[in-house]
Design a protein around this motif. Structure first.
Motif, PDB file in Angstrom:
ATOM      1  N   ARG A  11      14.762  82.460  84.159  1.00 18.45           N
ATOM      2  CA  ARG A  11      16.571  82.345  84.128  1.00 18.45           C
ATOM      3  C   ARG A  11      16.670  83.043  85.936  1.00 18.45           C
ATOM      4  NH1 ARG A  11      18.912  86.995  84.199  1.00 18.45           N
ATOM      5  NH2 ARG A  11      17.017  88.100  82.541  1.00 18.45           N
ATOM      6  N   GLU A  12      15.945  84.189  85.924  1.00 19.38           N
ATOM      7  CA  GLU A  12      16.187  84.655  87.363  1.00 19.38           C
ATOM      8  C   GLU A  12      15.375  84.053  88.406  1.00 19.38           C
ATOM      9  OE1 GLU A  12      15.224  89.290  85.537  1.00 19.38           O
ATOM     10  OE2 GLU A  12      13.603  88.404  86.807  1.00 19.38           O
ATOM     11  N   ARG A  13      14.435  83.460  88.587  1.00 20.39           N
ATOM     12  CA  ARG A  13      13.910  81.691  89.458  1.00 20.39           C
ATOM     13  C   ARG A  13      15.080  80.817  89.450  1.00 20.39           C
ATOM     14  NH1 ARG A  13       7.593  81.932  88.548  1.00 20.39           N
ATOM     15  NH2 ARG A  13       7.049  83.642  88.638  1.00 20.39           N
ATOM     16  N   ILE A  14      15.434  80.378  88.406  1.00 20.74           N
ATOM     17  CA  ILE A  14      15.923  79.338  88.597  1.00 20.74           C
ATOM     18  C   ILE A  14      17.819  79.905  88.664  1.00 20.74           C
ATOM     19  CG2 ILE A  14      17.903  77.366  87.377  1.00 20.74           C
ATOM     20  CD1 ILE A  14      15.243  77.181  85.912  1.00 20.74           C
ATOM     21  N   ARG A  36      12.680  69.213  88.147  1.00 19.32           N
ATOM     22  CA  ARG A  36      11.920  70.094  89.583  1.00 19.32           C
ATOM     23  C   ARG A  36      12.532  69.150  90.971  1.00 19.32           C
ATOM     24  NH1 ARG A  36       6.028  68.595  86.232  1.00 19.32           N
ATOM     25  NH2 ARG A  36       5.273  71.142  86.365  1.00 19.32           N
ATOM     26  N   GLY A  37      12.944  68.355  90.673  1.00 15.81           N
ATOM     27  CA  GLY A  37      13.128  67.107  92.019  1.00 15.81           C
ATOM     28  C   GLY A  37      14.730  67.496  92.694  1.00 15.81           C
ATOM     29  N   ARG A  38      15.457  68.245  91.841  1.00 17.04           N
ATOM     30  CA  ARG A  38      16.625  68.713  91.821  1.00 17.04           C
ATOM     31  C   ARG A  38      16.433  69.405  93.551  1.00 17.04           C
ATOM     32  NH1 ARG A  38      19.892  71.252  87.524  1.00 17.04           N
ATOM     33  NH2 ARG A  38      21.853  69.523  87.450  1.00 17.04           N
ATOM     34  N   ARG A  41      14.239  75.429  94.590  1.00 15.22           N
ATOM     35  CA  ARG A  41      14.052  77.078  92.879  1.00 15.22           C
ATOM     36  C   ARG A  41      13.513  76.554  91.914  1.00 15.22           C
ATOM     37  NH1 ARG A  41      19.796  77.558  91.109  1.00 15.22           N
ATOM     38  NH2 ARG A  41      20.590  75.219  92.170  1.00 15.22           N
ATOM     39  N   TYR A  42      14.039  75.144  91.477  1.00 13.70           N
ATOM     40  CA  TYR A  42      13.283  74.595  90.445  1.00 13.70           C
ATOM     41  C   TYR A  42      11.720  74.467  90.219  1.00 13.70           C
ATOM     42  CZ  TYR A  42      17.974  73.793  88.689  1.00 13.70           C
ATOM     43  OH  TYR A  42      19.152  74.250  87.790  1.00 13.70           O
ATOM     44  N   SER A  47       6.608  75.364  88.115  1.00 13.84           N
ATOM     45  CA  SER A  47       5.641  75.306  88.697  1.00 13.84           C
ATOM     46  C   SER A  47       3.703  75.048  87.833  1.00 13.84           C
ATOM     47  CB  SER A  47       5.013  75.438  90.334  1.00 13.84           C
ATOM     48  OG  SER A  47       5.165  77.264  89.767  1.00 13.84           O
ATOM     49  N   ASP A  48       4.068  75.583  86.563  1.00  9.39           N
ATOM     50  CA  ASP A  48       3.285  75.768  85.723  1.00  9.39           C
ATOM     51  C   ASP A  48       3.593  76.194  83.831  1.00  9.39           C
ATOM     52  OD1 ASP A  48       0.586  76.495  84.625  1.00  9.39           O
ATOM     53  OD2 ASP A  48       0.611  78.661  85.359  1.00  9.39           O
ATOM     54  N   LEU A  49       3.468  74.677  83.867  1.00  9.26           N
ATOM     55  CA  LEU A  49       4.433  74.352  82.037  1.00  9.26           C
ATOM     56  C   LEU A  49       3.156  75.338  81.190  1.00  9.26           C
ATOM     57  CD1 LEU A  49       5.789  70.647  83.168  1.00  9.26           C
ATOM     58  CD2 LEU A  49       6.520  72.611  83.016  1.00  9.26           C
TER      59      LEU A  49
END
Lengths: 82, 149
Positions: A11-14, A36-38, A41-42, A47-49
């Motif tokens: 939530r914070e990163r996005i 991710r392509g948007r 920040r996404y 980046s690490d699922l």
């Protein structure tokens, strides 16, 4: 339309707790690719699922799961309750 | 009959336990666990902030409790879990189980604790003098689940 909710550091990163999007993605994994392509920040947040869990309509699920009938998708780090 | 509460407000673990045990002449054992916010070394932890997923938290805990009720011969179970800002030393959560015999009550309480740690949608953030950091899940907590499979 599908609701996406984010918790903890996702939530914070996005930068938002919830959003409603229109998507053609058929699985959680495909939706993540689309996000991710948007924007950067996404891409950073996803980046690490292996550090991310997913719930479909409030039930724990996985990245291969279909989302055609899902209303709410939640992304969050491993839980730390107790 | 079982009870699950997710709340921001403090609770009185002693009063909850007395109420939980009252009038159960059919049962012989009550086990309870109370979790506290553990302070860091030298009082480094200022507070813990607990976030949760309101739409999922209650149902997820209810599912864990009903699994426990099926696995052991239990008369009752209680889970209280708090969220929001919590200072070191305050009570975060409690679990209580009641059974005719203590082995069921002990095992079910441990099972509930193990599952609440890694399968209930809570996330802890530690606020220290140095800044804020999300608590990472520990591999041991995930391993603890494997003994119940």
């Amino acid at each position: 339309m599908i609701d996406i909710v984010y918790f903890a550091w996702l939530r914070e990163r996005i930068g938002l707790p919830r959003e409603r999007i229109e998507t053609d993605a058929t699985t959680v994994g495909a939706l993540v690719e689309e996000l991710r392509g948007r924007e950067e920040r996404y891409a950073l947040a996803f980046s690490d699922l292996s550090a991310i869990r997913v719930a479909l309509d409030q039930e724990l699920s996985d990245f291969d799961a279909p989302i055609a009938t899902v209303r709410e998708i939640a992304f969050f780090p491993p839980m730390t309750g107790g | 009959m079982t009870e699950v509460r997710v709340q921001e407000a403090p609770f009185d673990a002693g009063a909850e336990l007395n109420r939980f045990s009252a009038g159960r002449s059919d049962l012989g054992a009550v086990v309870s666990f109370t979790g506290l916010v553990r302070g860091g070394p030298d009082g480094a932890l200022i507070r813990m902030e607990i976030e949760h997923y309101p739409a999922m938290t209650g149902p997820a805990i209810e599912a864990i409790v009903s699994e426990a009720m099926q696995r052991w011969s239990l008369g009752d179970a209680l889970v209280i879990h708090r969220f929001g800002p919590l200072e070191p030393g305050t009570q975060i959560m409690m679990v209580a189980t009641a059974a005719r015999h203590r082995a069921d009550a002990f095992a079910a309480a441990e099972f509930l604790m193990d599952y609440l740690k890694s399968r209930a949608p809570f996330w802890k953030k530690e606020i220290t003098r140095e800044g804020a950091a999300w608590v990472e899940a520990r591999a041991e907590d995930e391993d603890a689940l494997s003994r119940w499979r």
